[in-house]
Motif scaffolding. Structure first.
Motif, PDB file in Angstrom:
ATOM      1  N   ALA A 128      53.853  34.858  11.138  1.00 35.17           N
ATOM      2  CA  ALA A 128      53.180  35.151  12.480  1.00 35.17           C
ATOM      3  C   ALA A 128      53.442  36.526  12.754  1.00 35.17           C
ATOM      4  O   ALA A 128      54.322  37.354  12.444  1.00 35.17           O
ATOM      5  CB  ALA A 128      53.982  34.137  13.388  1.00 35.17           C
ATOM      6  N   ARG A 186      55.931  26.504  11.831  1.00 35.39           N
ATOM      7  CA  ARG A 186      54.799  26.556  12.728  1.00 35.39           C
ATOM      8  C   ARG A 186      55.142  26.197  14.172  1.00 35.39           C
ATOM      9  O   ARG A 186      54.784  27.118  15.144  1.00 35.39           O
ATOM     10  CB  ARG A 186      53.455  25.953  12.136  1.00 35.39           C
ATOM     11  CG  ARG A 186      52.663  26.531  11.203  1.00 35.39           C
ATOM     12  CD  ARG A 186      51.519  25.896  11.042  1.00 35.39           C
ATOM     13  NE  ARG A 186      51.528  24.458  10.663  1.00 35.39           N
ATOM     14  CZ  ARG A 186      51.683  23.959   9.244  1.00 35.39           C
ATOM     15  NH1 ARG A 186      51.722  24.827   8.352  1.00 35.39           N
ATOM     16  NH2 ARG A 186      51.850  22.608   9.203  1.00 35.39           N
ATOM     17  N   THR A 213      51.702  30.844  10.993  1.00 34.88           N
ATOM     18  CA  THR A 213      50.616  30.316  11.484  1.00 34.88           C
ATOM     19  C   THR A 213      49.652  29.844  10.062  1.00 34.88           C
ATOM     20  O   THR A 213      50.122  30.095   9.175  1.00 34.88           O
ATOM     21  CB  THR A 213      49.820  31.489  12.129  1.00 34.88           C
ATOM     22  OG1 THR A 213      49.490  32.492  11.264  1.00 34.88           O
ATOM     23  CG2 THR A 213      50.456  31.823  13.367  1.00 34.88           C
TER      24      THR A 213
END
Length: 250
Positions: free
Chosen positions: A75, A59, A65
């Motif tokens: 992501a 992250r 995410t």
């Protein structure tokens, strides 16, 4: 070429790199929900706390995410452009593992010219088609022995900082990028078989048509901005060693 993550790296970092390799290889695609922490722990043979730390690392670097109550997702978009699933597996490693090797590598007979971005280069360097680019070509040597030809294509905004003084001080274009405040933080490359053309063969003291290994990739700075679309053509007889281990993560 960086070696696979070794035992000198924290356990969660090694787990993060293994998961990252699956993302970059297309096993998990942008926007896809990742398996649960328990499922990842079982798949990667790691504890749940290690997986949680690994996901936090991903992250922080923009590869994953989280959605409250829903889980972790790849992501979309990714910080760097992933290879297609047809590209084969992606083996991850660390750029700083190349530091010692870099002391033995030099470039000679370096030339440069300008060109305009076509669709292929524009997509890789994230610049509009027809944007000005600067290309560097040089014979690559290790311990003074030619082993290949390096081609680096950089955006004009980056090349403007690579002054003649910087070029003279940089054993390779990668070194010159660092001196020009555009240090490579991450790169993704593919390896494919090839053959030497007449120009590369002459540079390396080989024969046209000799077998070669083509390494092509894109290098990114710390902001995930592409700064170098490169090709390294390696001649036959130059070996690259890989140290592979299998570890039970807990």
């Amino acid at each position: 070429m960086a070696r696979p993550p070794g035992h000198d790296r924290p356990l969660y970092v090694r787990t993060a790199m293994s998961l990252k390799s699956r993302i970059l290889a297309g096993h998990y695609v942008p926007g896809q929900r990742l398996p649960s922490e328990d499922e990842l722990a079982a798949t990667m043979r790691a504890s749940r706390s290690t997986v949680r730390q690994a996901l936090s690392e991903l992250r922080d670097t923009g590869y994953v995410t989280s959605r409250r109550g829903s889980g972790s997702y790849v992501a979309d978009p990714l910080p760097i452009e992933a290879l297609s699933p047809q590209s084969g597996p992606v083996y991850t490693g660390f750029l700083d593992d190349l530091d010692n090797e870099a002391h033995h590598v030099r470039e000679r007979d370096r030339v440069q010219d300008t060109l305009r971005a076509d669709q292929w280069l524009g997509a890789r360097l994230k610049v509009p088609v027809d944007s000005p680019l600067v290309r560097y070509r040089a014979t690559r040597l290790r311990h003074g022995v030619p082993y290949g030809v390096a081609t680096d294509i950089v955006p004009l905004s980056v090349a403007e900082r690579i002054t003649p003084e910087v070029l003279a001080a940089g054993p390779t274009i990668v070194d010159a990028l660092t001196l020009a405040q555009s240090r490579v933080a991450e790169s993704l490359q593919r390896l494919e078989p090839g053959v030497l053309d007449a120009a590369d063969a002459e540079r390396c003291g080989a024969s046209p048509g000799d077998p070669a290994l083509e390494i092509t990739g894109v290098a990114y700075d710390s902001t995930h901005t592409p700064i170098d679309a490169y090709t390294l053509t390696i001649t036959a007889g130059y070996g690259i060693g890989l140290h592979l281990t299998r570890t039970t993560l807990d």
